[in-house]
Design a protein around this motif. Structure first.
Motif: not given
Length: 293
Positions: A191-208
């Motif tokens: 399970p992962i804890v990360c920043m929500p959609p709409g944040t730059g870090l989450r965008a990088v993670f989701d795209q990868a």
């Protein structure tokens, strides 16, 4: 028709609420309502539909909004133009800041700007990065510090402040801490804890993840890096952060770069092209403050 009426009209339109608009312009709600009613009488049309829980623009209100913004901007530009030639900057600056920001050079830049230009009223608004970028694009914000997955934003100028790889943050006894390197596939069983959609870090993670066909289990989301670190340190979930976000937690977290996420997470200042003198001055202070890091 008075400029203050247009200011109150724009405030209500953007806040969609008379009470919040009154707080924003620092007068009573009844005062805002009275001025809007007077403006509507002068224009011969209702600008807001007041039947619901929010104040929504009527067709006439939508037609008037951009003209009202333009009138306020033009009035502000008169003072700024005179101020610029007399070496005095006045007016207002609306600054956006990503939620949970702890980047102190930004605050140093704001403080230095305030000392140099006390006649400028500064407002500071927190929000997620996507909304802040749209606020700058729409003109409700003059400049914003945002997290982003790209250095280019259409119609805007940008100054990258931080560029860092993503890391996995886990307790020292976690199985991932024993690996020499971590991949997205390695993360797929945790399970992962990360920043929500709409944040730059989450965008990088989701795209990868999307590029590699990996479907991570996002168990928890938090806007503040420290909250993600705390949850990861307690073993609740595997934290996804950028490298510097784990520095203050080095005594209880092990950070491993995610080997197959090569695109960095960026933190950048964004603003509109053709910016005002006050924005130009704040940018100069920001460049100096961040150069000292």
């Amino acid at each position: 028709m008075e400029l203050r009426q247009l200011e109150y009209f724009v405030a209500v339109a953007e806040e969609q609420n008379f009470t919040r608009a009154a707080e924003r312009v620092h007068i009573s709600q009844s005062g805002v309502s009275a001025q809007i009613r007077q403006l509507e009488r002068e224009l011969g049309a209702e600008l807001f539909d007041r039947s619901g829980r929010t104040a929504t623009l009527t067709v006439a209100g939508k037609a008037a909004l951009e003209h009202a913004r333009a009138a306020l901007a033009a009035a502000g530009a008169v003072g700024e133009a005179v101020g610029e030639v007399s070496d005095l900057i006045r007016g207002r600056l609306a600054i956006g800041m990503v939620i949970g920001c702890t980047i102190t050079p930004l605050f140093e830049a704001l403080a230095a700007f305030h000392r140099a230009h006390p006649g400028v009223e500064i407002s500071l608004l927190e929000g997620n990065s996507d909304r802040l970028v749209e606020g700058v694009r729409a003109g409700t914000l003059d400049l914003a510090l945002v997290g982003t997955a790209t250095a280019v934003h259409e119609g805007l100028e940008a100054l990258t402040i931080i560029s860092e790889r993503l890391v996995v943050a886990v307790p020292p006894d976690h199985p991932l801490a024993a690996l020499p390197q971590v991949t997205l596939t390695d993360l797929s069983t945790y399970p992962i804890v990360c920043m929500p959609p709409g944040t730059g870090l989450r965008a990088v993670f989701d795209q990868a993840c999307a590029a590699q066909g990996v479907r991570p289990v996002i168990a928890l989301q938090a806007s503040a890096a420290d909250a993600i670190a705390d949850l990861a340190a307690r073993g609740v979930a595997v934290g996804i952060l950028s490298a510097s976000m784990t520095d203050r937690h080095a005594d209880r977290l092990t950070a491993r770069t995610i080997a197959d996420v090569e695109s960095p997470a960026l933190v950048a200042l964004v603003w509109r092209a053709g910016h005002r003198p006050a924005v130009r001055e704040l940018l100069a202070h920001a460049r100096r403050a961040f150069a000292l890091r």
